[in-house]
Design an enzyme around this catalytic site. Structure first.
Site, PDB file in Angstrom:
ATOM      1  N   ASN A  42       0.847  -1.184   0.000  1.00 19.04           N
ATOM      2  CA  ASN A  42       0.000   0.000   0.000  1.00 19.04           C
ATOM      3  C   ASN A  42       0.891   1.245   0.000  1.00 19.04           C
ATOM      4  O   ASN A  42       1.710   1.425   0.903  1.00 19.04           O
ATOM      5  CB  ASN A  42      -0.900  -0.029   1.241  1.00 19.04           C
ATOM      6  CG  ASN A  42      -1.902   1.104   1.257  1.00 19.04           C
ATOM      7  OD1 ASN A  42      -1.559   2.242   0.978  1.00 19.04           O
ATOM      8  ND2 ASN A  42      -3.139   0.804   1.597  1.00 19.04           N
ATOM      9  N   HIS A 101       0.816   6.279   1.989  1.00 20.94           N
ATOM     10  CA  HIS A 101       1.518   7.246   2.830  1.00 20.94           C
ATOM     11  C   HIS A 101       2.723   7.887   2.156  1.00 20.94           C
ATOM     12  O   HIS A 101       3.297   8.851   2.687  1.00 20.94           O
ATOM     13  CB  HIS A 101       1.848   6.628   4.186  1.00 20.94           C
ATOM     14  CG  HIS A 101       0.597   6.348   4.959  1.00 20.94           C
ATOM     15  ND1 HIS A 101      -0.297   7.338   5.280  1.00 20.94           N
ATOM     16  CD2 HIS A 101       0.052   5.184   5.404  1.00 20.94           C
ATOM     17  CE1 HIS A 101      -1.338   6.803   5.925  1.00 20.94           C
ATOM     18  NE2 HIS A 101      -1.139   5.511   5.999  1.00 20.94           N
ATOM     19  N   HIS A 120      -5.749   3.557  -1.486  1.00 17.45           N
ATOM     20  CA  HIS A 120      -7.072   3.937  -0.980  1.00 17.45           C
ATOM     21  C   HIS A 120      -7.382   5.356  -1.435  1.00 17.45           C
ATOM     22  O   HIS A 120      -6.756   6.316  -0.980  1.00 17.45           O
ATOM     23  CB  HIS A 120      -7.067   3.846   0.551  1.00 17.45           C
ATOM     24  CG  HIS A 120      -8.379   4.169   1.181  1.00 17.45           C
ATOM     25  ND1 HIS A 120      -8.550   4.192   2.553  1.00 17.45           N
ATOM     26  CD2 HIS A 120      -9.583   4.493   0.665  1.00 17.45           C
ATOM     27  CE1 HIS A 120      -9.799   4.495   2.849  1.00 17.45           C
ATOM     28  NE2 HIS A 120     -10.446   4.703   1.706  1.00 17.45           N
ATOM     29  N   ARG A 175      -9.553   8.034  -0.807  1.00 21.84           N
ATOM     30  CA  ARG A 175     -10.530   8.476   0.186  1.00 21.84           C
ATOM     31  C   ARG A 175     -11.411   9.584  -0.388  1.00 21.84           C
ATOM     32  O   ARG A 175     -11.012  10.321  -1.293  1.00 21.84           O
ATOM     33  CB  ARG A 175      -9.815   8.992   1.436  1.00 21.84           C
ATOM     34  CG  ARG A 175      -9.092   7.910   2.238  1.00 21.84           C
ATOM     35  CD  ARG A 175      -8.488   8.522   3.494  1.00 21.84           C
ATOM     36  NE  ARG A 175      -9.531   9.053   4.365  1.00 21.84           N
ATOM     37  CZ  ARG A 175     -10.005   8.430   5.447  1.00 21.84           C
ATOM     38  NH1 ARG A 175      -9.517   7.251   5.797  1.00 21.84           N
ATOM     39  NH2 ARG A 175     -10.943   8.989   6.179  1.00 21.84           N
ATOM     40  N   ARG A 189      -7.200  12.806   1.103  1.00 21.72           N
ATOM     41  CA  ARG A 189      -6.122  13.261   1.996  1.00 21.72           C
ATOM     42  C   ARG A 189      -4.755  12.712   1.607  1.00 21.72           C
ATOM     43  O   ARG A 189      -3.735  13.231   2.055  1.00 21.72           O
ATOM     44  CB  ARG A 189      -6.431  12.896   3.446  1.00 21.72           C
ATOM     45  CG  ARG A 189      -6.377  11.420   3.757  1.00 21.72           C
ATOM     46  CD  ARG A 189      -6.566  11.146   5.237  1.00 21.72           C
ATOM     47  NE  ARG A 189      -7.851  11.608   5.728  1.00 21.72           N
ATOM     48  CZ  ARG A 189      -8.330  11.308   6.939  1.00 21.72           C
ATOM     49  NH1 ARG A 189      -7.597  10.564   7.764  1.00 21.72           N
ATOM     50  NH2 ARG A 189      -9.501  11.719   7.323  1.00 21.72           N
ATOM     51  N   GLU A 233      -8.785   0.445  -2.770  1.00 25.01           N
ATOM     52  CA  GLU A 233      -9.602   0.519  -1.564  1.00 25.01           C
ATOM     53  C   GLU A 233     -10.558   1.690  -1.707  1.00 25.01           C
ATOM     54  O   GLU A 233     -10.147   2.790  -2.104  1.00 25.01           O
ATOM     55  CB  GLU A 233      -8.727   0.681  -0.328  1.00 25.01           C
ATOM     56  CG  GLU A 233      -7.876  -0.541  -0.034  1.00 25.01           C
ATOM     57  CD  GLU A 233      -7.088  -0.430   1.258  1.00 25.01           C
ATOM     58  OE1 GLU A 233      -6.680  -1.475   1.796  1.00 25.01           O
ATOM     59  OE2 GLU A 233      -6.874   0.709   1.727  1.00 25.01           O
ATOM     60  N   THR A 250      -8.017   3.996   8.741  1.00 23.37           N
ATOM     61  CA  THR A 250      -9.139   3.071   8.850  1.00 23.37           C
ATOM     62  C   THR A 250      -9.085   2.381  10.210  1.00 23.37           C
ATOM     63  O   THR A 250      -8.105   1.717  10.540  1.00 23.37           O
ATOM     64  CB  THR A 250      -9.084   2.020   7.722  1.00 23.37           C
ATOM     65  OG1 THR A 250      -9.046   2.708   6.470  1.00 23.37           O
ATOM     66  CG2 THR A 250     -10.307   1.134   7.762  1.00 23.37           C
ATOM     67  N   GLU A 297     -10.896  -9.448   3.566  1.00 21.09           N
ATOM     68  CA  GLU A 297      -9.606  -9.059   4.145  1.00 21.09           C
ATOM     69  C   GLU A 297      -9.844  -8.723   5.609  1.00 21.09           C
ATOM     70  O   GLU A 297     -10.615  -7.816   5.920  1.00 21.09           O
ATOM     71  CB  GLU A 297      -9.003  -7.856   3.428  1.00 21.09           C
ATOM     72  CG  GLU A 297      -7.662  -7.436   4.029  1.00 21.09           C
ATOM     73  CD  GLU A 297      -6.929  -6.391   3.231  1.00 21.09           C
ATOM     74  OE1 GLU A 297      -6.098  -5.673   3.836  1.00 21.09           O
ATOM     75  OE2 GLU A 297      -7.173  -6.281   2.013  1.00 21.09           O
ATOM     76  N   HIS A 328      -3.474  -4.412   7.992  1.00 20.26           N
ATOM     77  CA  HIS A 328      -3.583  -3.265   8.893  1.00 20.26           C
ATOM     78  C   HIS A 328      -2.686  -3.463  10.117  1.00 20.26           C
ATOM     79  O   HIS A 328      -2.874  -4.380  10.913  1.00 20.26           O
ATOM     80  CB  HIS A 328      -5.010  -2.989   9.369  1.00 20.26           C
ATOM     81  CG  HIS A 328      -5.166  -1.575   9.885  1.00 20.26           C
ATOM     82  ND1 HIS A 328      -5.390  -0.499   9.053  1.00 20.26           N
ATOM     83  CD2 HIS A 328      -5.077  -1.061  11.127  1.00 20.26           C
ATOM     84  CE1 HIS A 328      -5.468   0.611   9.768  1.00 20.26           C
ATOM     85  NE2 HIS A 328      -5.264   0.299  11.028  1.00 20.26           N
TER      86      HIS A 328
END
Length: 245
Positions: A10, A13, A46, A48, A52, A76, A107, A157, A196
């Site tokens: 992922n 970030h 993801h 969003r 963000r 996502e 999340t 998941e 996660h």
């Protein structure tokens, strides 16, 4: 057997750091390309509602990158009409439906599928009809697993954040919950993924659950990349996983 469990990286970030100052650096697409070059089996991002971190332009570029590389993009997304339209436009390999609240830092739990089947099932069907593999990001709960199967998901998941934050007997109990949910999912014909909060040790722990076929890991790898570089962080994660297989 080594390689049996896939590693999805992922890159959200990387975009978080970029967006802290605006501009184009660091580029999450460059991070995705690097991840794929050193052994990631796919890319997760993801988009969003508040944008963000990952942006619409990122998704377009990641779609092109993954298509060219012949690797899956796992998008996502929240269960909204806007996100459904975006997913149908890009048709990623997979879409993982996740809960989303604007005030959360990240999340914070699994999607509540049980009790919300009427809202989720049409989104699952629309994605599946477009050839998108549908995953639901849920708590390791038998009720949520059964609801996921009922709405037509192909994959679940499991949210592993609780496991990662616990220790001792509490962690052992949570592991048993993950195992029981994975067993039920497999019985219902669902593929099992986990993600996660996973690091080198907890990711390896997940591989003791034989039904797990994929781990999706982001925050830890991007954090480690500050110290050792992204390529090394991913290679070490792959090695930690393979050592348990």
């Amino acid at each position: 057997m080594a390689g049996l469990v896939r590693l999805g990286v992922n890159i959200d970030h990387v975009a978080t750091v970029r967006n802290a100052r605006g501009g184009v650096h660091p580029d999450p697409v460059r991070a995705a390309r690097e991840a794929l070059s050193v052994g990631a089996d796919g890319i997760t991002a993801h988009l969003r509602e508040d944008r963000r971190h990952i942006t619409d332009a990122d998704i377009a570029a990641l779609s092109d990158l993954c298509a060219t590389a012949g690797k899956p993009l796992n998008l996502e997304m929240a269960v909204t009409e806007e996100m459904l339209a975006i997913a149908l436009r890009h048709r990623p390999h997979a879409a993982c439906l996740v809960p989303e609240r604007r005030e959360e830092v990240t999340t914070e739990g699994g999607l509540a599928v049980a009790g919300h089947e009427a809202r989720i099932a049409p989104v699952v069907k629309a994605l599946a009809d477009a050839g998108v593999r549908v995953s639901l990001f849920i708590e390791p709960s038998i009720a949520q697993v059964e609801a996921a199967a009922a709405v037509g998901a192909q994959v679940v998941e499991f949210h592993t954040g609780r496991y990662c934050h616990l220790s001792g007997d509490d962690r052992a109990i949570e592991f048993e919950r993950l195992q029981a949910a994975a067993t039920r999912a497999a019985d219902l014909g669902l593929e099992v993924h986990a993600g996660h909060g996973l690091d080198y040790d907890t990711a390896a722990d997940m591989l003791a659950i034989p039904e797990v076929r994929e781990l999706n890991i982001g925050h830890f790898l991007i954090g480690e990349a500050v110290f050792v570089g992204l390529a090394t962080a991913i290679q070490r994660m792959r090695a930690a996983m393979d050592a348990k297989l």
